[in-house]
Design a protein around this motif. Structure first.
Motif, PDB file in Angstrom:
ATOM      1  N   GLU A  75      -9.952   1.854   0.193  1.00 18.16           N
ATOM      2  CA  GLU A  75     -10.063   2.328   1.574  1.00 18.16           C
ATOM      3  C   GLU A  75      -9.835   1.179   2.538  1.00 18.16           C
ATOM      4  OE1 GLU A  75     -10.126   5.809   3.505  1.00 18.16           O
ATOM      5  OE2 GLU A  75     -10.757   5.687   1.417  1.00 18.16           O
ATOM      6  N   LEU A  76     -10.353   0.011   2.212  1.00 19.22           N
ATOM      7  CA  LEU A  76     -10.140  -1.169   3.037  1.00 19.22           C
ATOM      8  C   LEU A  76      -8.668  -1.541   3.075  1.00 19.22           C
ATOM      9  CD1 LEU A  76     -11.585  -3.500   4.610  1.00 19.22           C
ATOM     10  CD2 LEU A  76     -11.494  -4.777   2.482  1.00 19.22           C
ATOM     11  N   ALA A  77      -7.986  -1.503   1.924  1.00 19.03           N
ATOM     12  CA  ALA A  77      -6.564  -1.834   1.868  1.00 19.03           C
ATOM     13  C   ALA A  77      -5.739  -0.849   2.685  1.00 19.03           C
ATOM     14  CB  ALA A  77      -6.089  -1.860   0.422  1.00 19.03           C
ATOM     15  N   THR A  78      -6.111   0.419   2.644  1.00 15.80           N
ATOM     16  CA  THR A  78      -5.404   1.423   3.442  1.00 15.80           C
ATOM     17  C   THR A  78      -5.556   1.133   4.924  1.00 15.80           C
ATOM     18  OG1 THR A  78      -5.715   3.095   1.729  1.00 15.80           O
ATOM     19  CG2 THR A  78      -5.229   3.887   3.944  1.00 15.80           C
ATOM     20  N   MET A  79      -6.744   0.723   5.334  1.00 13.14           N
ATOM     21  CA  MET A  79      -6.955   0.340   6.732  1.00 13.14           C
ATOM     22  C   MET A  79      -6.085  -0.853   7.107  1.00 13.14           C
ATOM     23  SD  MET A  79      -9.476   2.110   8.387  1.00 13.14           S
ATOM     24  CE  MET A  79     -10.582   1.080   9.337  1.00 13.14           C
ATOM     25  N   PHE A  80      -6.023  -1.851   6.232  1.00 15.48           N
ATOM     26  CA  PHE A  80      -5.212  -3.033   6.495  1.00 15.48           C
ATOM     27  C   PHE A  80      -3.747  -2.634   6.660  1.00 15.48           C
ATOM     28  CE2 PHE A  80      -4.598  -7.483   6.690  1.00 15.48           C
ATOM     29  CZ  PHE A  80      -3.429  -7.794   6.019  1.00 15.48           C
ATOM     30  N   HIS A  81      -3.283  -1.704   5.821  1.00 13.76           N
ATOM     31  CA  HIS A  81      -1.900  -1.227   5.910  1.00 13.76           C
ATOM     32  C   HIS A  81      -1.678  -0.465   7.214  1.00 13.76           C
ATOM     33  CE1 HIS A  81       1.943   0.333   4.407  1.00 13.76           C
ATOM     34  NE2 HIS A  81       1.555   1.531   4.831  1.00 13.76           N
ATOM     35  N   LEU A  82      -2.619   0.400   7.560  1.00 11.63           N
ATOM     36  CA  LEU A  82      -2.477   1.223   8.756  1.00 11.63           C
ATOM     37  C   LEU A  82      -2.397   0.374  10.015  1.00 11.63           C
ATOM     38  CD1 LEU A  82      -2.549   3.983  10.215  1.00 11.63           C
ATOM     39  CD2 LEU A  82      -5.043   3.945   9.978  1.00 11.63           C
ATOM     40  N   TYR A  83      -3.162  -0.717  10.084  1.00 18.38           N
ATOM     41  CA  TYR A  83      -3.238  -1.488  11.312  1.00 18.38           C
ATOM     42  C   TYR A  83      -2.410  -2.771  11.294  1.00 18.38           C
ATOM     43  CZ  TYR A  83      -7.094   1.669  12.177  1.00 18.38           C
ATOM     44  OH  TYR A  83      -7.851   2.800  12.342  1.00 18.38           O
ATOM     45  N   PHE A  84      -2.139  -3.320  10.104  1.00 19.32           N
ATOM     46  CA  PHE A  84      -1.410  -4.582  10.030  1.00 19.32           C
ATOM     47  C   PHE A  84      -0.040  -4.401   9.381  1.00 19.32           C
ATOM     48  CE2 PHE A  84      -5.196  -7.437  10.654  1.00 19.32           C
ATOM     49  CZ  PHE A  84      -4.599  -8.280  11.564  1.00 19.32           C
ATOM     50  N   LEU A  85      -0.012  -4.463   8.065  1.00 17.11           N
ATOM     51  CA  LEU A  85       1.252  -4.611   7.345  1.00 17.11           C
ATOM     52  C   LEU A  85       2.052  -3.326   7.216  1.00 17.11           C
ATOM     53  CD1 LEU A  85       0.416  -7.156   4.501  1.00 17.11           C
ATOM     54  CD2 LEU A  85       1.710  -7.517   6.606  1.00 17.11           C
ATOM     55  N   GLY A  86       1.487  -2.180   7.568  1.00 18.32           N
ATOM     56  CA  GLY A  86       2.246  -0.948   7.460  1.00 18.32           C
ATOM     57  C   GLY A  86       2.804  -0.449   8.773  1.00 18.32           C
ATOM     58  N   VAL A 138       0.831  -1.211   0.000  1.00 21.30           N
ATOM     59  CA  VAL A 138       0.000   0.000   0.000  1.00 21.30           C
ATOM     60  C   VAL A 138       0.859   1.252   0.000  1.00 21.30           C
ATOM     61  CG1 VAL A 138      -1.600   1.380   1.381  1.00 21.30           C
ATOM     62  CG2 VAL A 138      -2.006  -1.069   1.068  1.00 21.30           C
ATOM     63  N   SER A 139       0.563   2.125  -0.925  1.00 24.00           N
ATOM     64  CA  SER A 139       1.109   3.473  -0.943  1.00 24.00           C
ATOM     65  C   SER A 139      -0.004   4.394  -1.428  1.00 24.00           C
ATOM     66  CB  SER A 139       2.318   3.562  -1.881  1.00 24.00           C
ATOM     67  OG  SER A 139       2.828   4.880  -1.927  1.00 24.00           O
ATOM     68  N   VAL A 140      -0.200   5.491  -0.707  1.00 21.52           N
ATOM     69  CA  VAL A 140      -1.261   6.442  -1.062  1.00 21.52           C
ATOM     70  C   VAL A 140      -0.641   7.592  -1.852  1.00 21.52           C
ATOM     71  CG1 VAL A 140      -3.017   7.986  -0.114  1.00 21.52           C
ATOM     72  CG2 VAL A 140      -2.506   5.815   1.047  1.00 21.52           C
ATOM     73  N   PRO A 141      -1.154   7.920  -3.038  1.00 21.13           N
ATOM     74  CA  PRO A 141      -2.459   7.536  -3.594  1.00 21.13           C
ATOM     75  C   PRO A 141      -2.436   6.331  -4.519  1.00 21.13           C
ATOM     76  CG  PRO A 141      -1.559   9.315  -4.890  1.00 21.13           C
ATOM     77  CD  PRO A 141      -0.561   9.053  -3.794  1.00 21.13           C
ATOM     78  N   ARG A 142      -1.296   5.642  -4.677  1.00 16.55           N
ATOM     79  CA  ARG A 142      -1.222   4.556  -5.656  1.00 16.55           C
ATOM     80  C   ARG A 142      -2.279   3.486  -5.428  1.00 16.55           C
ATOM     81  NH1 ARG A 142       4.165   1.679  -5.205  1.00 16.55           N
ATOM     82  NH2 ARG A 142       3.054   0.502  -3.591  1.00 16.55           N
ATOM     83  N   ILE A 143      -2.554   3.168  -4.155  1.00 12.16           N
ATOM     84  CA  ILE A 143      -3.508   2.100  -3.881  1.00 12.16           C
ATOM     85  C   ILE A 143      -4.896   2.446  -4.439  1.00 12.16           C
ATOM     86  CG2 ILE A 143      -4.127   3.007  -1.598  1.00 12.16           C
ATOM     87  CD1 ILE A 143      -3.827  -0.711  -2.647  1.00 12.16           C
ATOM     88  N   TYR A 144      -5.229   3.742  -4.487  1.00 11.41           N
ATOM     89  CA  TYR A 144      -6.520   4.140  -5.042  1.00 11.41           C
ATOM     90  C   TYR A 144      -6.533   3.996  -6.560  1.00 11.41           C
ATOM     91  CZ  TYR A 144      -7.598   5.772  -0.393  1.00 11.41           C
ATOM     92  OH  TYR A 144      -7.834   5.813   0.965  1.00 11.41           O
ATOM     93  N   GLU A 145      -5.388   4.192  -7.186  1.00 13.25           N
ATOM     94  CA  GLU A 145      -5.297   3.958  -8.620  1.00 13.25           C
ATOM     95  C   GLU A 145      -5.486   2.480  -8.935  1.00 13.25           C
ATOM     96  OE1 GLU A 145      -1.433   5.441  -9.441  1.00 13.25           O
ATOM     97  OE2 GLU A 145      -1.932   7.521  -8.989  1.00 13.25           O
ATOM     98  N   GLN A 146      -5.103   1.622  -7.994  1.00 14.56           N
ATOM     99  CA  GLN A 146      -5.198   0.175  -8.201  1.00 14.56           C
ATOM    100  C   GLN A 146      -6.577  -0.389  -7.863  1.00 14.56           C
ATOM    101  OE1 GLN A 146      -1.912  -0.671  -5.491  1.00 14.56           O
ATOM    102  NE2 GLN A 146      -0.713  -1.503  -7.185  1.00 14.56           N
ATOM    103  N   LEU A 147      -7.203   0.113  -6.778  1.00 18.53           N
ATOM    104  CA  LEU A 147      -8.370  -0.588  -6.229  1.00 18.53           C
ATOM    105  C   LEU A 147      -9.611   0.261  -6.038  1.00 18.53           C
ATOM    106  CD1 LEU A 147      -6.765  -2.850  -3.442  1.00 18.53           C
ATOM    107  CD2 LEU A 147      -7.438  -3.488  -5.762  1.00 18.53           C
TER     108      LEU A 147
END
Length: 517
Positions: free
Chosen positions: A217-228, A167-176
């Motif tokens: 938005e879901l992926a960003t949450m996952f990054h914020l709380y888990f993998l990021g 996840v990288s913002v804003p790239r993740i929004y371009e993807q998903l």
């Protein structure tokens, strides 16, 4: 600023400038419309640099959706009511920096040691004891979960799931951003049982059904709380109700900086003038609109000359999530001693979680001791409009999950229904308004406002508040405030190289970051 434990957290240094507006010869005046987290953050950022700040808040209390107010139970007991449980995660760096202004050690927050998640079959996942380092935290959670087996891990569609780990913002929004969260989870073969306990809990934190929420938005949450983040998944909560623990001290701090805080005062429109703006009968050099979505749209409707038609359309296009319901019960007997402070529920509609307030909040604890009872709170997100039905079904769920409550008497009850949280629908990111606007001296802040950092919920509100203040301070030649976030990139170098050869860096004050190689 409270330091984080994650050595890879990213810091965006403050821009340079004069330390105090008194050095300008004339102190600028700024109106902040909205006294929630975003507005109080913007007001703090401006007042600390000597700007004359007036805060307008339509409610009679501060804190916005994290505020609290006085209620009385049928027996005359005074209690503090709020819109429900809020989790202050350790990676909410910008929010915690605000709270540290009046509580340097964050001693008015208390840790919640775990928040188990239960499914319809009684299977329970917990977050206590997980390693802090990504990706081992997510892997350990999956391997010990009763609803996520090793076979499920093998069946995941790795290529389609790759964005979750990069996840990288804003790239993740371009993807998903073109797909909804529910469709995305199906596409990556995420197991249905674990989906209820992990991902849907995150998506419903936005008060939305996964079928309506952007997968980005879901992926960003996952990054914020888990993998990021290496801060872990546990969090703190205020040890007393929100006003006493958070907002009353901050109001005193702002007053000490000569800010004028006006509660119970609604702003219905803003007029542009040659030298700035007029709010009511008063002139200001700048305005921060830190309202919720309905409030922002209402103010702009009463300000027909502000901005451009295209920009106004982006604000008008903002949507609110479906209604949510908060129900607080003052019971005449205690729940079992082993009940957690917070229990998330998956696949048990309409109930989304149960809180036992005396486990963490002082006011509720004192009440429970006096009455030998319990204070229990129920949440239903995306609850629909039939409040009577939802309330009955929530109570039934509570009695099945905590059977000791079935025969408890009600000393008091308060039920709230609200519909003012932003919805982040599929395809909405590109048109989401940013902190900067076409109108010089007018900026936006709030959790509905775009900022190109991996933040969400209360942390997005605080981050946009600092960004709004920085935008105005930069224009006046005044020193800004630093920002922090979890890394805005994947934590697994090999996977990150597969996705992109560049990152996103720069000054995010206007909501967008600069792309550099």
């Amino acid at each position: 600023m409270i330091p984080g434990r994650d050595r890879r957290l990213e810091t965006y240094p403050a821009h340079g400038g004069l330390p105090d507006a008194g050095l300008l010869g004339r102190r600028p005046r700024a109106a902040v419309v909205g006294g929630g987290i975003a507005g109080l953050t913007a007001a703090t950022g401006l007042a600390e640099r000597g700007v004359e700040v007036t805060v307008f808040e339509r409610e009679r209390h501060l804190g916005g959706r994290a505020g609290g107010w006085d209620e009385r139970l049928p027996d005359g007991t005074a209690v503090t009511m709020s819109r429900g449980f809020h989790a202050f995660f350790r990676q909410y760096y910008n929010l915690r920096a605000l709270l540290a202004r009046t509580d340097p050690g964050l001693d008015r927050l208390t840790e919640v040691p775990d928040y188990p998640l239960v499914d319809p079959h009684g299977r329970t996942d917990t977050f206590a004891g997980l390693p802090l380092t990504p990706p081992f935290n997510a892997l350990a959670f999956a391997l010990r979960s009763p609803t996520f087996t090793a076979r499920d891990l093998v069946r995941l569609n790795g290529p389609r799931a790759l964005p979750l780990a990069t996840v990288s913002v804003p790239r993740i929004y371009e993807q998903l951003d073109h797909v909804d969260a529910a469709t995305f989870l199906t596409a990556i073969n995420f197991p249905a049982a674990a989906r209820h306990l992990a991902f849907e809990v995150f998506s419903r934190s936005f008060f939305a059904d996964p079928g309506e929420l952007s997968a980005a938005e879901l992926a960003t949450m996952f990054h914020l709380y888990f993998l990021g983040s290496a801060e872990g998944l546990l969090f703190d909560v205020p040890a007393e109700p929100f006003p006493q623990a958070l907002w009353d001290p901050l109001a005193g701090y702002l007053t000490g900086l000569r800010a004028d805080i006006r509660t119970g005062v609604a702003v219905s429109g803003i007029r542009r003038e040659a030298a700035g703006f007029r709010v009511g009968d008063e002139a200001y050099d700048a305005v921060v609109l830190a309202c919720d979505v309905p409030g922002l749209q209402h103010v702009l409707a009463g300000s027909p000359d502000l901005g451009t038609p295209g920009w106004r359309a982006t604000v008008e296009d903002l949507r609110t999530a479906p209604p949510f319901l908060v129900r607080r019960l003052w019971l005449d007997r205690p729940v079992r001693a082993d009940r957690p402070a917070f229990l998330g529920t998956g696949g048990l509609p309409p109930l989304d979680n149960i809180s036992v307030l005396e486990r963490y909040e002082g006011e509720a604890r004192r009440w429970a001791r006096r009455h030998r009872g319990s204070v229990v709170e129920l949440h239903a997100y995306a609850s629909g409009t039939d409040t009577g039905r939802v309330t009955r079904e929530m109570d039934e769920r509570l009695h099945r999950i905590y059977p000791e409550t079935a025969d408890a008497g009600l000393i008091g009850e308060v039920t709230l229904v609200r519909q003012d949280c932003p919805l982040f629908p599929v395809g909405g990111f590109a048109r989401r308004p940013t902190v900067g606007t076409p109108e010089p001296g007018l900026v936006l802040a709030g959790d509905a406002i775009r900022v190109d950092l991996p933040v969400a919920l209360m942390e997005r509100a605080a981050t946009t508040g600092w960004c709004a203040a920085n935008t105005l301070l930069r224009g006046w030649g005044l020193l800004g405030h630093p920002l922090r976030s979890v890394p805005n990139r994947g934590r697994i170098p090999l996977l990150e190289r597969l996705v992109s050869g560049h990152g996103f860096r720069g000054n995010p004050d206007d909501g967008r970051q600069l792309r550099t190689r």
